[in-house]
Design a protein around this motif. Sequence first.
Motif, PDB file in Angstrom:
ATOM      1  N   TYR A   1       1.404   6.558  -6.958  1.00 45.47           N
ATOM      2  CA  TYR A   1       0.289   7.295  -7.536  1.00 45.47           C
ATOM      3  C   TYR A   1       0.262   8.754  -7.109  1.00 45.47           C
ATOM      4  CZ  TYR A   1      -1.432   3.205  -9.801  1.00 45.47           C
ATOM      5  OH  TYR A   1      -1.526   2.134 -10.631  1.00 45.47           O
ATOM      6  N   ILE A   2       0.838   9.091  -5.976  1.00 46.98           N
ATOM      7  CA  ILE A   2       0.939  10.512  -5.607  1.00 46.98           C
ATOM      8  C   ILE A   2       1.861  11.222  -6.597  1.00 46.98           C
ATOM      9  CG2 ILE A   2       1.963  12.059  -3.891  1.00 46.98           C
ATOM     10  CD1 ILE A   2       0.684  10.339  -1.732  1.00 46.98           C
ATOM     11  N   CYS A   3       2.981  10.610  -6.927  1.00 53.76           N
ATOM     12  CA  CYS A   3       3.894  11.213  -7.909  1.00 53.76           C
ATOM     13  C   CYS A   3       3.208  11.368  -9.264  1.00 53.76           C
ATOM     14  CB  CYS A   3       5.148  10.377  -8.057  1.00 53.76           C
ATOM     15  SG  CYS A   3       6.207  10.393  -6.615  1.00 53.76           S
ATOM     16  N   ARG A   4       2.456  10.371  -9.667  1.00 61.88           N
ATOM     17  CA  ARG A   4       1.758  10.454 -10.956  1.00 61.88           C
ATOM     18  C   ARG A   4       0.673  11.522 -10.925  1.00 61.88           C
ATOM     19  NH1 ARG A   4       1.196   4.381 -13.359  1.00 61.88           N
ATOM     20  NH2 ARG A   4       3.389   3.877 -13.177  1.00 61.88           N
TER      21      ARG A   4
ATOM     22  N   ALA B   1       0.833  -1.209   0.000  1.00 64.69           N
ATOM     23  CA  ALA B   1       0.000   0.000   0.000  1.00 64.69           C
ATOM     24  C   ALA B   1       0.865   1.255   0.000  1.00 64.69           C
ATOM     25  CB  ALA B   1      -0.937  -0.010   1.205  1.00 64.69           C
ATOM     26  N   GLY B   2       1.944   1.252   0.776  1.00 64.90           N
ATOM     27  CA  GLY B   2       2.844   2.407   0.797  1.00 64.90           C
ATOM     28  C   GLY B   2       3.492   2.653  -0.554  1.00 64.90           C
ATOM     29  N   ALA B   3       3.933   1.584  -1.203  1.00 61.12           N
ATOM     30  CA  ALA B   3       4.547   1.734  -2.529  1.00 61.12           C
ATOM     31  C   ALA B   3       3.526   2.231  -3.543  1.00 61.12           C
ATOM     32  CB  ALA B   3       5.141   0.406  -2.980  1.00 61.12           C
TER      33      ALA B   3
END
Length: 113
Positions: free
Chosen positions: A22-25, A15-17
């Motif tokens: 997805y935050i970066c995207r 989940a962390g990965a």
Amino acid sequence: MNASLQGWGLWIALAGATIGTYICRAIGVLLAKRINQDSEIFRYLSAVTYAMVAALVVRMVLMPIGLLSTVPVWIRLLICALSIGVMVSKPTHRLVPALLTGTVLMLAYGLIR
């Protein structure tokens, strides 16, 4: 497997990965409208990206590992030359035919050998 990555630890790591990716995207999508593709920094990043891809391709052709290393260097260079010939014959719409040429020729070599 490490004891800390068993049970819930593995799911928390996944989940962390996922969230980190997805935050970066999402930030990239939000900033995409504000990027000027003709700016100097964007052209610099494009040049660095193309240079890295070219270096990786040259390394794969000249110093391959695995199954490709069983193909003689002159065959690899000949197939690259033929693919580049297809590419430069009409540069605007020849990327896919050039990739197909290289792939088909390499497959043909594998079948003939």
